[in-house]
Design an enzyme around this catalytic site. Structure first.
Site, PDB file in Angstrom:
ATOM      1  CB  CYS A  92       8.467  46.415   8.152  1.00  0.00           C
ATOM      2  SG  CYS A  92       8.574  48.204   7.914  1.00  0.00           S
ATOM      3  CE  LYS A 106       9.619   7.054   7.496  1.00  0.00           C
ATOM      4  NZ  LYS A 106       9.041   8.338   7.828  1.00  0.00           N
ATOM      5  CG  ASP A 111       4.267  12.705   4.704  1.00  0.00           C
ATOM      6  OD1 ASP A 111       4.237  12.430   5.916  1.00  0.00           O
ATOM      7  OD2 ASP A 111       5.106  13.464   4.201  1.00  0.00           O
ATOM      8  CB  CYS A 129      12.262  47.531   7.665  1.00  0.00           C
ATOM      9  SG  CYS A 129      11.671  47.294   5.982  1.00  0.00           S
ATOM     10  CE  LYS A 155       5.133   5.061   7.152  1.00  0.00           C
ATOM     11  NZ  LYS A 155       4.980   6.430   7.604  1.00  0.00           N
ATOM     12  CD  GLU A 202      -2.371  -1.002   2.905  1.00  0.00           C
ATOM     13  OE1 GLU A 202      -2.193  -0.026   3.662  1.00  0.00           O
ATOM     14  OE2 GLU A 202      -2.999  -2.008   3.224  1.00  0.00           O
ATOM     15  CB  CYS A 257       7.788  50.130   4.448  1.00  0.00           C
ATOM     16  SG  CYS A 257       8.885  48.779   4.060  1.00  0.00           S
ATOM     17  CB  CYS A 267      11.558  51.737   5.366  1.00  0.00           C
ATOM     18  SG  CYS A 267      10.735  50.775   6.640  1.00  0.00           S
ATOM     19  CE1 TYR A 308      -3.465   2.946   9.321  1.00  0.00           C
ATOM     20  CE2 TYR A 308      -3.150   4.904   7.968  1.00  0.00           C
ATOM     21  CZ  TYR A 308      -3.079   4.266   9.196  1.00  0.00           C
ATOM     22  OH  TYR A 308      -2.632   4.943  10.278  1.00  0.00           O
TER      23      TYR A 308
END
Ligand code: IVH
Length: 687
Positions: free
Chosen positions: A425, A313, A115, A407, A113, A111, A431, A410, A222
């Site tokens: 910021c 895996k 995630d 920032c 797997k 099957e 800005c 600015c 499953y």
């Protein structure tokens, strides 16, 4: 049984079947629209008759229940994990171990797997009772209200199901829905989520189930667990579960395969190693399980995992490269995103030059430094990410990264709100990337849709000092524009005409275009529908805003904050003078007519206008559209080429038939507000 209960049961059954067709089989047989009509019908019956309320009604799919604390629930059968392996040798060893114990023919099930996040669902008498997360494997958190909103999880089972059993599976975030969510977040100026698995996990544990409902999670099952189950193998369990309404692996798509030999196992592994990138959801490997329950028992368990199953895996694709520099991007809302500039490297078929690092915490956790050799991975994420640093290869004179405190554009000191990962910021009105970002958002296709104006031109106009905010755009003259690079007479005229035309854009879009944090397309529509004018919206308090359906505190506070800013007040005053739409238009107002309230229409055949427009017209005037003719149908709108069976049914049930024109007259002759429509038509009349 009372009549109402009978109708509720019938609608519930119908809706459950349509849900199953759509979300489990991927083959709907009615339109979304027709589905909504049925759902609304059930909703209104349930509201009128709360005595028939049912936790597993299809109306619960939209969520609404708030869970403050998720109770801890003990699993009836412990939730074990799987032994992992990363090499084919380990799979060969597993097969050898199994064959040593069994010494008879073995059948394995291969099957995917998935995630995502593991979930255990308990059903009694065919009804979903509890959905519990894995937790520590012994007990987990009960998240039933949230799981109910996942459309592929059946709330009531069909067929011949056991009276009491658990079924387990994985909640996953399908790529398409994950992408949509991130697009919406971008639009709202919120930081995007990094990967589908973590987002699925966060979503399952959200307090407000209505948000879960909107995100579009999916659930793949499953394994079936229970005492005295009638079947003898894992495979049979799953295929039976498919018959009860669960989404189980599709054999025809090779999501599951019965095999007998190690070679076939390897074939399955290789097949998905090659094809996994094409799946619409993430997998991180495959699982191999001994099929027969009696053989599983013979093999038994270690303390943590079964001896009859193993996972292989896949290695995430990972390369190492040099981190040349870190730069910081400032978004429209001021959110700061650190970006890793890498020595270009090949990964998964593309050249990677940049990787995302999300925020300051991640840089600190991995201790990422400029000039480091870093490992970059491409998982389910759209942008590759740095997953580790090769500390051994670090140069002696390397310096720890100090996250910026001001920032980069600015120089305003950055802020970081409690509980938030992102730095911001705060210099919204000064800005440059924020100012430019706001203008770019404003002219966007779904907002003011200004022809002849794009991000590049905004950049140019800003750099030339011609515009600082969206109101400035409307004061641009051809004398100012013509001398600019890439500006010919035609493009200047286009731009100016585009701006003039945008003055007709309806209020809801204007409101969305202003770029108020958390006010996206849908929220803007809701606010406009409720407040009707900008003046009323600007005067609204947080309490008044929260009282509006679907408006929460976060949005309300953001709206109040935005309109209380002196810069906003000045900007709005200018935009009003310019002549933008700040009131709901007559057409939109007509949408609230109750002319056809209480009437159910069925549409059949073909028409001059599109069926969709016809449906919209009915709904706009408060009517409902039914999917099939029944005793409750008030009118059948009869088009060309209508089927004879429908005609006969309408005649048998004495349902009034009207033509498209007659229908249009019906809504035309009653202007909005005049509610004296004849709700009892002459039976069987054809206008
Ligand atoms: S069987 C006793 N099958 O992988 C074995 N697990 O460590 C029970 N997973 O988080 C698990 N896809 O949620 C099984 N086809 C699959 C699976 C699967 C994903 C997850 C499971 C758990 C982990 C197992």
């Amino acid at each position: 049984m009372s009549k109402v209960k009978e109708v509720i049961n019938k609608l519930t059954k119908e809706l459950n079947t349509h849900n199953y067709n759509y979300y489990v089989l991927n083959s709907p047989i009615i339109s979304d629209y027709d589905f909504d009509v049925l759902l609304k019908e059930l909703q209104s019956l349930e509201e009128k008759h709360p005595e028939f309320a049912d936790d597993n009604s299809p109306t619960k799919r939209v969520g609404g229940d708030i869970t403050k604390n998720f109770p801890s629930v003990k699993h009836r059968f412990p939730m074990l994990s799987l032994g992992n392996s990363y090499s084919k040798e380990e799979i060969i060893d597993f097969d050898t171990r199994v064959r040593k114990v069994i010494e008879r023919e073995i059948e394995y099930i291969c099957e995917l797997k998935y995630d995502g996040v593991a979930i255990s669902l308990s059903y009694k008498n065919g009804e979903l009772k509890k959905a519990v997360t894995r937790g520590d494997g012994i007990s987990g958190e009960e998240v039933t209200a949230n799981i109910r909103t996942i459309r592929s999880v059946p709330l009531k089972l069909k067929g011949d199901f056991p009276t009491d059993f658990d079924i387990r599976g994985e909640i996953v975030f399908p790529h398409a829905n994950f992408k949509k969510l991130n697009e919406e977040r971008k639009e709202l100026g919120e930081p995007e989520f990094a990967n589908p698995r973590n987002t699925a996990s966060g979503t399952v544990k959200m307090q407000d189930s209505s948000i879960v409902a909107k995100r579009g999670l999916d659930c793949f099952l499953y394994a079936v667990y229970g005492n005295n189950l009638s079947f003898k193998s894992h495979y049979e369990g799953l295929s039976n579960a498919g018959g009860w309404g669960f989404k189980v692996p599709d054999e025809s798509a090779n999501y599951i395969k019965k095999v007998k030999t190690i070679e076939e196992i390897m074939e399955f592994i290789d097949y998905w190693d090659d094809k996994r990138a094409d799946l619409p959801f993430d997998i991180d490997g495959i699982v191999i399980k001994v099929n027969a329950y009696d053989k599983q028992e013979e093999l038994g368990y270690t303390a943590k995992s079964p001896r009859w199953a193993i996972s292989y895996k896949y290695k995430a694709e990972r390369v190492s490269t040099r981190l040349n520099s870190i730069t910081y991007q400032v978004g429209r809302t001021g959110a700061i995103t650190p970006v890793a500039n890498l020595e270009p490297v090949q990964l998964g078929g593309t050249t990677v030059r940049r990787a995302s690092m999300h925020n300051a915490d991640q840089i600190e956790r991995l201790d990422i430094r400029v000039n480091d050799t870093v490992f970059v991975e491409k998982g389910g994420e759209i942008i590759p990410k740095i997953v580790a640093v090769d500390i051994g290869a670090r140069q002696k004179d390397s310096n720890q990264t100090i996250y910026i405190s001001a920032c980069p554009e600015c120089e305003t000191p950055l802020i970081r709100k409690e509980g938030e990962a992102q730095h911001y910021c705060p210099n919204e009105n000064g800005c440059p990337p924020q100012l430019k970002g706001k203008m770019e958002h404003f002219i966007g296709r779904k907002m003011m849709d200004v022809d002849g104006l794009g991000a590049e031109t905004i950049e140019q106009l800003f750099e030339e000092g011609l515009v600082k905010n969206v109101a400035d755009l409307y004061y641009l003259t051809s004398e100012q524009l013509l001398p600019l690079d890439r500006m010919a007479e035609k493009s200047v005229n286009n731009l100016i005409e585009g701006l003039i035309k945008s003055k007709e854009v309806p209020f809801a879009k204007v409101l969305f275009a202003l770029g108020i944090r958390y006010v996206g397309e849908t929220v803007a529509k809701i606010l406009v529908k409720h407040f009707k004018t900008l003046d009323l919206l600007m005067a609204a308090t947080t309490e008044q805003l929260v009282a509006v359906d679907e408006i929460g505190e976060r949005i309300a506070e953001s709206v109040v904050r935005y309109f209380s800013e002196p810069t906003t007040v000045r900007l709005i005053a200018r935009l009003k003078v310019i002549g933008l739409q700040f009131e709901i238009g007559e057409e939109e107002l007509a949408g609230t007519s109750s002319l056809l309230e209480g009437l159910i229409f069925v549409i059949s055949g073909t028409f001059n206008m599109s069926r969709n427009d016809l449906k919209k017209a009915i709904e706009k005037n408060g009517g409902k559209v039914g999917s099939s003719i029944s005793k409750k149908t008030n009118y059948l709108i009869r088009g060309e080429n209508m089927g004879p069976s429908k005609l006969k049914k309408a005649e048998d049930l004495d349902v009034s038939m009207i033509t498209e024109n007659a229908f249009l007259k019906m809504i035309e002759k009653n202007s909005p507000g005049d509610t004296t429509v004849n709700h009892k038509p002459t039976q069987g009349s054809l206008f």
